[in-house]
Scaffold this active site. Structure first.
Site, mmCIF file in Angstrom:
data_model
loop_
_atom_site.group_PDB
_atom_site.id
_atom_site.type_symbol
_atom_site.label_atom_id
_atom_site.label_comp_id
_atom_site.label_asym_id
_atom_site.label_seq_id
_atom_site.Cartn_x
_atom_site.Cartn_y
_atom_site.Cartn_z
ATOM 1 N N ARG A 38 -16.076 3.577 3.919
ATOM 2 C CA ARG A 38 -16.811 4.778 4.323
ATOM 3 C C ARG A 38 -15.850 5.951 4.301
ATOM 4 O O ARG A 38 -16.166 7.033 3.847
ATOM 5 C CB ARG A 38 -17.388 4.613 5.734
ATOM 6 C CG ARG A 38 -18.165 5.855 6.166
ATOM 7 C CD ARG A 38 -18.386 5.939 7.650
ATOM 8 N NE ARG A 38 -17.151 6.190 8.372
ATOM 9 C CZ ARG A 38 -17.069 6.310 9.679
ATOM 10 N NH1 ARG A 38 -18.149 6.171 10.418
ATOM 11 N NH2 ARG A 38 -15.915 6.550 10.273
ATOM 12 N N GLY A 39 -14.656 5.728 4.847
ATOM 13 C CA GLY A 39 -13.654 6.794 4.940
ATOM 14 C C GLY A 39 -13.538 7.307 6.356
ATOM 15 O O GLY A 39 -14.489 7.240 7.142
ATOM 16 N N HIS A 87 -14.594 -1.952 14.595
ATOM 17 C CA HIS A 87 -14.328 -0.554 14.232
ATOM 18 C C HIS A 87 -14.517 0.308 15.485
ATOM 19 O O HIS A 87 -15.361 0.016 16.322
ATOM 20 C CB HIS A 87 -15.304 -0.141 13.121
ATOM 21 C CG HIS A 87 -15.133 1.272 12.656
ATOM 22 N ND1 HIS A 87 -15.931 2.293 13.106
ATOM 23 C CD2 HIS A 87 -14.245 1.825 11.796
ATOM 24 C CE1 HIS A 87 -15.535 3.430 12.529
ATOM 25 N NE2 HIS A 87 -14.518 3.166 11.727
ATOM 26 N N THR A 137 -3.942 4.918 -1.305
ATOM 27 C CA THR A 137 -4.987 5.485 -0.447
ATOM 28 C C THR A 137 -5.655 6.685 -1.109
ATOM 29 O O THR A 137 -5.159 7.261 -2.075
ATOM 30 C CB THR A 137 -4.435 5.895 0.935
ATOM 31 O OG1 THR A 137 -3.455 6.907 0.731
ATOM 32 C CG2 THR A 137 -3.820 4.723 1.667
ATOM 33 N N GLN A 162 -8.023 -4.058 8.954
ATOM 34 C CA GLN A 162 -7.436 -2.968 9.728
ATOM 35 C C GLN A 162 -6.287 -3.547 10.548
ATOM 36 O O GLN A 162 -6.281 -4.749 10.866
ATOM 37 C CB GLN A 162 -8.537 -2.378 10.644
ATOM 38 C CG GLN A 162 -8.177 -1.144 11.421
ATOM 39 C CD GLN A 162 -7.685 -0.012 10.543
ATOM 40 O OE1 GLN A 162 -6.480 0.042 10.256
ATOM 41 N NE2 GLN A 162 -8.573 0.862 10.113
ATOM 42 N N ALA A 204 -19.932 1.937 4.048
ATOM 43 C CA ALA A 204 -19.318 1.153 2.967
ATOM 44 C C ALA A 204 -20.319 0.164 2.370
ATOM 45 O O ALA A 204 -20.268 -0.133 1.171
ATOM 46 C CB ALA A 204 -18.087 0.425 3.491
ATOM 47 N N LYS A 235 -21.724 -6.359 3.546
ATOM 48 C CA LYS A 235 -20.847 -5.949 2.441
ATOM 49 C C LYS A 235 -20.705 -7.114 1.457
ATOM 50 O O LYS A 235 -20.746 -6.935 0.245
ATOM 51 C CB LYS A 235 -19.465 -5.531 2.971
ATOM 52 C CG LYS A 235 -19.458 -4.257 3.816
ATOM 53 C CD LYS A 235 -18.051 -3.919 4.314
ATOM 54 C CE LYS A 235 -18.055 -2.835 5.366
ATOM 55 N NZ LYS A 235 -16.724 -2.486 5.886
ATOM 56 N N GLU A 249 0.857 -1.195 0.000
ATOM 57 C CA GLU A 249 0.000 0.000 0.000
ATOM 58 C C GLU A 249 0.884 1.233 0.000
ATOM 59 O O GLU A 249 1.856 1.295 0.754
ATOM 60 C CB GLU A 249 -0.880 -0.023 1.257
ATOM 61 C CG GLU A 249 -1.771 1.190 1.417
ATOM 62 C CD GLU A 249 -2.768 1.000 2.551
ATOM 63 O OE1 GLU A 249 -3.393 -0.080 2.650
ATOM 64 O OE2 GLU A 249 -2.907 1.931 3.349
ATOM 65 N N LYS A 270 8.191 3.713 1.177
ATOM 66 C CA LYS A 270 9.612 3.402 1.361
ATOM 67 C C LYS A 270 9.903 2.080 0.668
ATOM 68 O O LYS A 270 8.992 1.286 0.442
ATOM 69 C CB LYS A 270 9.932 3.224 2.853
ATOM 70 C CG LYS A 270 9.713 4.464 3.704
ATOM 71 C CD LYS A 270 9.875 4.057 5.173
ATOM 72 C CE LYS A 270 9.286 5.079 6.098
ATOM 73 N NZ LYS A 270 10.096 5.978 6.744
HETATM 74 P P1 FAD Z 1 -18.037 1.011 7.485
HETATM 75 O O1 FAD Z 1 -17.923 -0.421 7.148
HETATM 76 O O2 FAD Z 1 -19.092 1.806 6.797
HETATM 77 O O3 FAD Z 1 -18.215 1.109 9.068
HETATM 78 C C1 FAD Z 1 -18.157 2.347 9.761
HETATM 79 C C2 FAD Z 1 -18.901 2.199 11.089
HETATM 80 O O4 FAD Z 1 -20.294 2.149 10.862
HETATM 81 C C3 FAD Z 1 -18.574 0.920 11.856
HETATM 82 O O5 FAD Z 1 -18.599 1.237 13.221
HETATM 83 C C4 FAD Z 1 -19.679 -0.036 11.499
HETATM 84 O O6 FAD Z 1 -19.919 -0.968 12.531
HETATM 85 C C5 FAD Z 1 -20.832 0.905 11.294
HETATM 86 N N1 FAD Z 1 -21.725 0.487 10.190
HETATM 87 C C6 FAD Z 1 -21.339 -0.060 9.002
HETATM 88 N N2 FAD Z 1 -22.402 -0.264 8.204
HETATM 89 C C7 FAD Z 1 -23.475 0.186 8.900
HETATM 90 C C8 FAD Z 1 -24.868 0.285 8.605
HETATM 91 N N3 FAD Z 1 -25.338 -0.150 7.424
HETATM 92 N N4 FAD Z 1 -25.684 0.822 9.544
HETATM 93 C C9 FAD Z 1 -25.195 1.249 10.725
HETATM 94 N N5 FAD Z 1 -23.884 1.195 11.065
HETATM 95 C C10 FAD Z 1 -23.043 0.675 10.159
HETATM 96 N N6 FAD Z 1 -9.695 5.882 5.099
HETATM 97 C C11 FAD Z 1 -9.562 6.879 4.190
HETATM 98 O O7 FAD Z 1 -10.133 7.960 4.375
HETATM 99 N N7 FAD Z 1 -8.796 6.711 3.058
HETATM 100 C C12 FAD Z 1 -8.163 5.536 2.790
HETATM 101 O O8 FAD Z 1 -7.500 5.388 1.775
HETATM 102 C C13 FAD Z 1 -8.280 4.466 3.731
HETATM 103 N N8 FAD Z 1 -7.675 3.260 3.530
HETATM 104 C C14 FAD Z 1 -7.917 2.210 4.392
HETATM 105 C C15 FAD Z 1 -7.369 0.962 4.111
HETATM 106 C C16 FAD Z 1 -7.644 -0.132 4.917
HETATM 107 C C17 FAD Z 1 -7.072 -1.493 4.569
HETATM 108 C C18 FAD Z 1 -8.479 0.032 6.060
HETATM 109 C C19 FAD Z 1 -8.812 -1.140 6.937
HETATM 110 C C20 FAD Z 1 -8.989 1.283 6.371
HETATM 111 C C21 FAD Z 1 -8.730 2.381 5.543
HETATM 112 N N9 FAD Z 1 -9.258 3.638 5.798
HETATM 113 C C22 FAD Z 1 -9.080 4.679 4.898
HETATM 114 C C23 FAD Z 1 -9.953 3.892 7.049
HETATM 115 C C24 FAD Z 1 -11.464 3.695 6.963
HETATM 116 O O9 FAD Z 1 -12.013 4.617 6.039
HETATM 117 C C25 FAD Z 1 -11.994 3.940 8.378
HETATM 118 O O10 FAD Z 1 -11.673 2.861 9.202
HETATM 119 C C26 FAD Z 1 -13.439 4.340 8.488
HETATM 120 O O11 FAD Z 1 -13.630 4.905 9.772
HETATM 121 C C27 FAD Z 1 -14.407 3.184 8.349
HETATM 122 O O12 FAD Z 1 -14.436 2.696 7.083
HETATM 123 P P2 FAD Z 1 -15.229 1.323 6.770
HETATM 124 O O13 FAD Z 1 -15.250 1.162 5.313
HETATM 125 O O14 FAD Z 1 -14.723 0.240 7.625
HETATM 126 O O15 FAD Z 1 -16.680 1.794 7.290
#
Ligand code: FAD
Length: 309
Positions: free
Chosen positions: A109-110, A152, A50, A179, A126, A168, A16, A292
């Site tokens: 989600r971000g 999370h 990212t 994560q 997401a 998902k 990454e 790096k």
């Molecule tokens: P989600 O899966 O949407 O979850 C977010 C929260 O909402 C969780 O607490 C979950 O339990 C809850 N939730 C999920 N779905 C629902 C629903 N339908 N109803 C109610 N609650 C729900 N961030 C960036 O900004 N840019 C990046 O490039 C980036 N790269 C990453 C790479 C990796 C490998 C990982 C693991 C994370 C990365 N992140 C990045 C961080 C990520 O965006 C954050 O962890 C973010 O806070 C959650 O994203 P998620 O897709 O897991 O969210």
């Protein structure tokens, strides 16, 4: 070739990177003989890039991925988030990726920018993004999603988080990128729990090399609430830079010595952790290259990741 074709046959190995903010950083990453070209020599199955919250670095993210795809040495995977994005904007951006030959994405989600309480866009999770991408683009994208072995940070329970991960999958995601998680007992528990919940998606494990004290603490605690095992805490304590590793001008007389011994111990810790993950039967190792080469190449070679290919 899709990442799924590889994951069907064997464990994957990937890197990454992030889009640098400056032109100098871009040159170091994407220039001739730069970090990307050095990383290709290790034959990774894919390199992901990212995506900044609110799409702040969309241009640079695309530039990095464009190079990866044009160079043709490996698959390029873009991270993509819901933050600040309308459905129309998502459609446009994703079409642009496809037009550039980028057909792999990590649907997220971000991270919410400081002070924000929601995504500020049309999609909130997401799960919704995966559904939307499948609706609008069918099977044009291979879609990875995030999985959080410790839950999370904002989830109401680990069970709820696992239920959303299943959603998902049901909405069309292909594989999981995890994560950061140093707590191996928790990881094994989570792996059993997701399989029991009917989640069959391959699990590609995210590994952050432990190279720098402040970055390690920051990554664990600023957003993710990661458990740090005793052995890792000991490495941090034994090499503590006084008054703390975050200040610009520490008064510690042995800053350089401690940085070097922290890094040496951290690299050993990272290699051992990769061994432990592989012994769990995971489907891939995704190393945060941190833009790096030398240290991550050493780790990849010492951990035997080059033999996966
Ligand atoms: P989600 O899966 O949407 O979850 C977010 C929260 O909402 C969780 O607490 C979950 O339990 C809850 N939730 C999920 N779905 C629902 C629903 N339908 N109803 C109610 N609650 C729900 N961030 C960036 O900004 N840019 C990046 O490039 C980036 N790269 C990453 C790479 C990796 C490998 C990982 C693991 C994370 C990365 N992140 C990045 C961080 C990520 O965006 C954050 O962890 C973010 O806070 C959650 O994203 P998620 O897709 O897991 O969210």
């Amino acid at each position: 070739m899709s990442v799924m074709d590889i994951l069907d046959k064997r464990a994957a190995f990937s890197f990454e990177v992030f889009p640098p903010k400056t032109d100098v950083g871009m040159e170091k990453l994407c220039g001739k003989g730069g970090v990307l070209e050095q990383l290709y020599t290790l034959n990774p199955d894919y390199i992901s890039c990212t995506y900044g919250a609110g799409g702040t670095n969309v241009g640079k993210n695309l530039e990095v991925l464009d190079k990866i795809v044009k160079d043709g040495k490996t698959i390029g995977v873009t991270h993509f988030t819901c933050i600040g994005n309308t459905k129309e904007g998502i459609k446009e951006q994703l079409q642009t990726y496809l037009d550039h030959g980028i057909n792999h994405m990590l649907a997220l989600r971000g991270d919410l920018p400081f002070g924000w309480t929601g995504t500020g866009g049309d999609l909130h999770y997401a799960t919704e993004l995966v559904k939307f991408v499948r609706q609008e683009f069918g099977d044009k994208f291979t879609i990875a999603v995030a999985g959080s072995p410790e839950g999370h940070i904002a989830c109401r329970s680990l069970e709820a988080d696992i239920a959303f991960l299943k959603q998902k999958q049901d909405n069309g995601a292909d594989y999981i990128m995890t994560q950061l998680c140093w707590d191996m007992d928790q990881f094994r528990y989570w792996l059993d729990a997701i399989r029991a919940a009917g989640i069959w998606m391959p699990v590609d494990v995210g590994i952050m090399p432990i190279l720098d004290q402040a970055a390690t603490i920051n990554m664990a605690l600023s957003r993710n609430g990661c458990v740090m095992p005793r052995a890792l805490c000991e490495i941090i304590s034994k090499n503590w830079i006084f008054p703390n590793p975050f200040v610009k001008d520490p008064f510690d007389a042995d800053v350089e010595g401690k940085k070097a011994s922290f890094k040496a111990a951290g690299i050993e810790y990272t290699i051992n952790q990769i061994d432990e993950y592989r012994a769990c039967g995971i489907n891939g190792i995704h190393l945060y290259a941190l833009n790096k080469y030398d240290d991550v190449a050493y780790i990849a070679k010492a951990a035997g990741l080059l033999d996966l290919i």
